[in-house]
Write a protein that holds these residues in place. Structure first.
Motif, PDB file in Angstrom:
ATOM      1  N   LEU A   1     -23.613 -50.352 -31.961  1.00 33.93           N
ATOM      2  CA  LEU A   1     -22.104 -50.901 -32.018  1.00 33.93           C
ATOM      3  C   LEU A   1     -21.471 -49.917 -31.532  1.00 33.93           C
ATOM      4  O   LEU A   1     -21.394 -48.825 -31.698  1.00 33.93           O
ATOM      5  CB  LEU A   1     -21.761 -51.093 -33.519  1.00 33.93           C
ATOM      6  CG  LEU A   1     -20.341 -51.504 -33.738  1.00 33.93           C
ATOM      7  CD1 LEU A   1     -20.433 -53.163 -33.331  1.00 33.93           C
ATOM      8  CD2 LEU A   1     -19.839 -51.296 -35.205  1.00 33.93           C
TER       9      LEU A   1
ATOM     10  N   TYR B   1     -17.525 -48.999 -30.211  1.00 31.51           N
ATOM     11  CA  TYR B   1     -16.260 -49.371 -30.425  1.00 31.51           C
ATOM     12  C   TYR B   1     -15.259 -48.479 -29.497  1.00 31.51           C
ATOM     13  O   TYR B   1     -15.742 -47.255 -29.025  1.00 31.51           O
ATOM     14  CB  TYR B   1     -15.900 -49.325 -31.777  1.00 31.51           C
ATOM     15  CG  TYR B   1     -15.914 -47.703 -32.495  1.00 31.51           C
ATOM     16  CD1 TYR B   1     -14.801 -47.279 -32.540  1.00 31.51           C
ATOM     17  CD2 TYR B   1     -17.360 -47.262 -32.742  1.00 31.51           C
ATOM     18  CE1 TYR B   1     -14.845 -45.855 -33.199  1.00 31.51           C
ATOM     19  CE2 TYR B   1     -17.311 -46.049 -33.132  1.00 31.51           C
ATOM     20  CZ  TYR B   1     -16.029 -45.301 -33.379  1.00 31.51           C
ATOM     21  OH  TYR B   1     -16.181 -44.023 -33.928  1.00 31.51           O
TER      22      TYR B   1
ATOM     23  N   THR C   1     -11.163 -47.586 -35.075  1.00 29.49           N
ATOM     24  CA  THR C   1     -11.937 -46.417 -35.770  1.00 29.49           C
ATOM     25  C   THR C   1     -11.418 -46.828 -37.296  1.00 29.49           C
ATOM     26  O   THR C   1     -12.666 -46.590 -38.054  1.00 29.49           O
ATOM     27  CB  THR C   1     -11.329 -45.052 -35.348  1.00 29.49           C
ATOM     28  OG1 THR C   1     -11.687 -44.813 -33.986  1.00 29.49           O
ATOM     29  CG2 THR C   1     -11.861 -44.025 -36.283  1.00 29.49           C
TER      30      THR C   1
ATOM     31  N   VAL D   1     -14.145 -49.581 -38.013  1.00 29.79           N
ATOM     32  CA  VAL D   1     -15.640 -49.534 -37.813  1.00 29.79           C
ATOM     33  C   VAL D   1     -15.727 -48.585 -39.370  1.00 29.79           C
ATOM     34  O   VAL D   1     -16.957 -48.757 -39.897  1.00 29.79           O
ATOM     35  CB  VAL D   1     -16.088 -48.531 -36.773  1.00 29.79           C
ATOM     36  CG1 VAL D   1     -17.193 -47.845 -37.046  1.00 29.79           C
ATOM     37  CG2 VAL D   1     -16.012 -49.453 -35.597  1.00 29.79           C
TER      38      VAL D   1
ATOM     39  N   GLU E   1     -18.540 -49.471 -42.389  1.00 31.14           N
ATOM     40  CA  GLU E   1     -19.606 -48.467 -42.716  1.00 31.14           C
ATOM     41  C   GLU E   1     -19.755 -48.458 -44.148  1.00 31.14           C
ATOM     42  O   GLU E   1     -20.547 -48.232 -44.904  1.00 31.14           O
ATOM     43  CB  GLU E   1     -19.283 -47.357 -42.062  1.00 31.14           C
ATOM     44  CG  GLU E   1     -19.753 -47.298 -40.636  1.00 31.14           C
ATOM     45  CD  GLU E   1     -19.539 -46.147 -39.782  1.00 31.14           C
ATOM     46  OE1 GLU E   1     -20.350 -45.607 -38.830  1.00 31.14           O
ATOM     47  OE2 GLU E   1     -18.571 -45.349 -40.070  1.00 31.14           O
TER      48      GLU E   1
ATOM     49  N   VAL F   1     -24.554 -51.505 -42.516  1.00 26.00           N
ATOM     50  CA  VAL F   1     -24.533 -51.452 -41.053  1.00 26.00           C
ATOM     51  C   VAL F   1     -26.013 -50.812 -40.663  1.00 26.00           C
ATOM     52  O   VAL F   1     -26.123 -49.753 -41.030  1.00 26.00           O
ATOM     53  CB  VAL F   1     -23.219 -50.668 -40.365  1.00 26.00           C
ATOM     54  CG1 VAL F   1     -23.496 -50.670 -38.812  1.00 26.00           C
ATOM     55  CG2 VAL F   1     -22.083 -51.391 -40.906  1.00 26.00           C
TER      56      VAL F   1
ATOM     57  N   THR G   1     -26.817 -48.055 -34.754  1.00 28.83           N
ATOM     58  CA  THR G   1     -25.954 -46.861 -34.292  1.00 28.83           C
ATOM     59  C   THR G   1     -24.817 -47.272 -33.883  1.00 28.83           C
ATOM     60  O   THR G   1     -24.567 -47.858 -33.066  1.00 28.83           O
ATOM     61  CB  THR G   1     -27.050 -46.163 -33.243  1.00 28.83           C
ATOM     62  OG1 THR G   1     -28.329 -45.850 -33.509  1.00 28.83           O
ATOM     63  CG2 THR G   1     -26.364 -44.925 -32.706  1.00 28.83           C
ATOM     64  N   VAL G   2     -23.781 -46.430 -34.577  1.00 23.43           N
ATOM     65  CA  VAL G   2     -22.555 -46.728 -34.468  1.00 23.43           C
ATOM     66  C   VAL G   2     -21.892 -45.573 -33.376  1.00 23.43           C
ATOM     67  O   VAL G   2     -21.932 -44.323 -33.821  1.00 23.43           O
ATOM     68  CB  VAL G   2     -21.480 -46.917 -35.557  1.00 23.43           C
ATOM     69  CG1 VAL G   2     -20.061 -47.189 -35.249  1.00 23.43           C
ATOM     70  CG2 VAL G   2     -22.369 -47.886 -36.483  1.00 23.43           C
TER      71      VAL G   2
ATOM     72  N   VAL H   1     -15.263 -54.725 -28.785  1.00 23.59           N
ATOM     73  CA  VAL H   1     -16.420 -54.113 -29.396  1.00 23.59           C
ATOM     74  C   VAL H   1     -17.548 -54.821 -28.989  1.00 23.59           C
ATOM     75  O   VAL H   1     -17.568 -55.917 -28.564  1.00 23.59           O
ATOM     76  CB  VAL H   1     -16.151 -54.311 -31.119  1.00 23.59           C
ATOM     77  CG1 VAL H   1     -16.359 -55.739 -31.506  1.00 23.59           C
ATOM     78  CG2 VAL H   1     -17.201 -53.488 -31.849  1.00 23.59           C
TER      79      VAL H   1
ATOM     80  N   TRP I   1     -22.127 -55.361 -29.341  1.00 24.29           N
ATOM     81  CA  TRP I   1     -23.307 -55.215 -30.085  1.00 24.29           C
ATOM     82  C   TRP I   1     -24.347 -55.252 -28.771  1.00 24.29           C
ATOM     83  O   TRP I   1     -24.553 -56.126 -28.137  1.00 24.29           O
ATOM     84  CB  TRP I   1     -23.282 -56.113 -30.987  1.00 24.29           C
ATOM     85  CG  TRP I   1     -24.455 -56.512 -31.759  1.00 24.29           C
ATOM     86  CD1 TRP I   1     -25.805 -56.983 -31.386  1.00 24.29           C
ATOM     87  CD2 TRP I   1     -24.817 -55.506 -32.790  1.00 24.29           C
ATOM     88  NE1 TRP I   1     -26.543 -56.800 -32.418  1.00 24.29           N
ATOM     89  CE2 TRP I   1     -26.086 -56.004 -33.439  1.00 24.29           C
ATOM     90  CE3 TRP I   1     -24.062 -54.671 -33.766  1.00 24.29           C
ATOM     91  CZ2 TRP I   1     -26.544 -55.394 -34.623  1.00 24.29           C
ATOM     92  CZ3 TRP I   1     -24.735 -54.209 -34.753  1.00 24.29           C
ATOM     93  CH2 TRP I   1     -25.937 -54.584 -35.318  1.00 24.29           C
TER      94      TRP I   1
ATOM     95  N   LEU J   1     -23.551 -58.097 -35.919  1.00 27.22           N
ATOM     96  CA  LEU J   1     -23.540 -57.189 -36.982  1.00 27.22           C
ATOM     97  C   LEU J   1     -23.835 -57.851 -38.323  1.00 27.22           C
ATOM     98  O   LEU J   1     -24.716 -57.193 -39.031  1.00 27.22           O
ATOM     99  CB  LEU J   1     -22.246 -56.240 -37.012  1.00 27.22           C
ATOM    100  CG  LEU J   1     -22.314 -54.999 -37.782  1.00 27.22           C
ATOM    101  CD1 LEU J   1     -21.586 -54.062 -37.218  1.00 27.22           C
ATOM    102  CD2 LEU J   1     -21.418 -55.691 -38.934  1.00 27.22           C
TER     103      LEU J   1
END
Length: 144
Positions: free
Chosen positions: A13, A15, A23, A26, A30, A35, A38-39, A61, A63, A80
């Motif tokens: 993911l 962003y 932020t 996200v 989380e 989730v 890997t963000v 954003v 994916w 997601l």
């Protein structure tokens, strides 16, 4: 342009880490959604290796699934949620099927275009990515 990508262990993911609203969103995900990805903020991601660009990542954003397919905006959020499983899976699938997907896209664009006005949004969210403090072009290893 065709980019070669390799199969990944986990989806990614991506962003906008310079945007306070992005932020905060996200971090909310989380905390409340399992989730399974890997963000990473696009400013610190190897975007070329992920098969995308800084321009696209600043716009929406993203994916990137295990096979390297890139989805953006409401589609990315739907993927997601689908990946999260449980009750989130149903919501993610519904978000990606017309006519709900049309509404999800419209709402996503409305929010994204006004993110500087959203809770957690900052004036930096209004600026084009290249003009933001600490712009991606100044960061080593940033795509672009």
């Amino acid at each position: 342009m065709t980019r070669r990508t390799r199969r990944r262990e986990r989806p990614v993911l991506v962003y906008d880490g310079d945007c306070g609203f992005c932020t905060s969103s996200v971090r909310f995900l989380e905390r409340h959604v399992p989730v399974r990805a890997t963000v990473v903020a696009y400013q610190f991601a190897d975007l070329d290796a992920l098969g995308t660009s800084a321009e696209r990542a600043a716009y929406e954003v993203l994916w990137i699934d295990r096979a390297g397919r890139v989805s953006g905006g409401a589609e990315a959020v739907g993927r997601l949620l689908t990946e999260a499983g449980g009750p989130w899976r149903a919501l993610g699938v519904i978000m990606r099927v017309a006519p709900v997907s049309w509404a999800a896209h419209a709402v996503y664009r409305l929010v994204a275009n006004n993110r500087d006005r959203m809770p957690g949004g900052t004036a930096a969210c209004m600026l084009p990515a290249a003009e933001r403090p600490g712009a991606a072009a100044e960061r080593p290893g940033a795509g672009g």
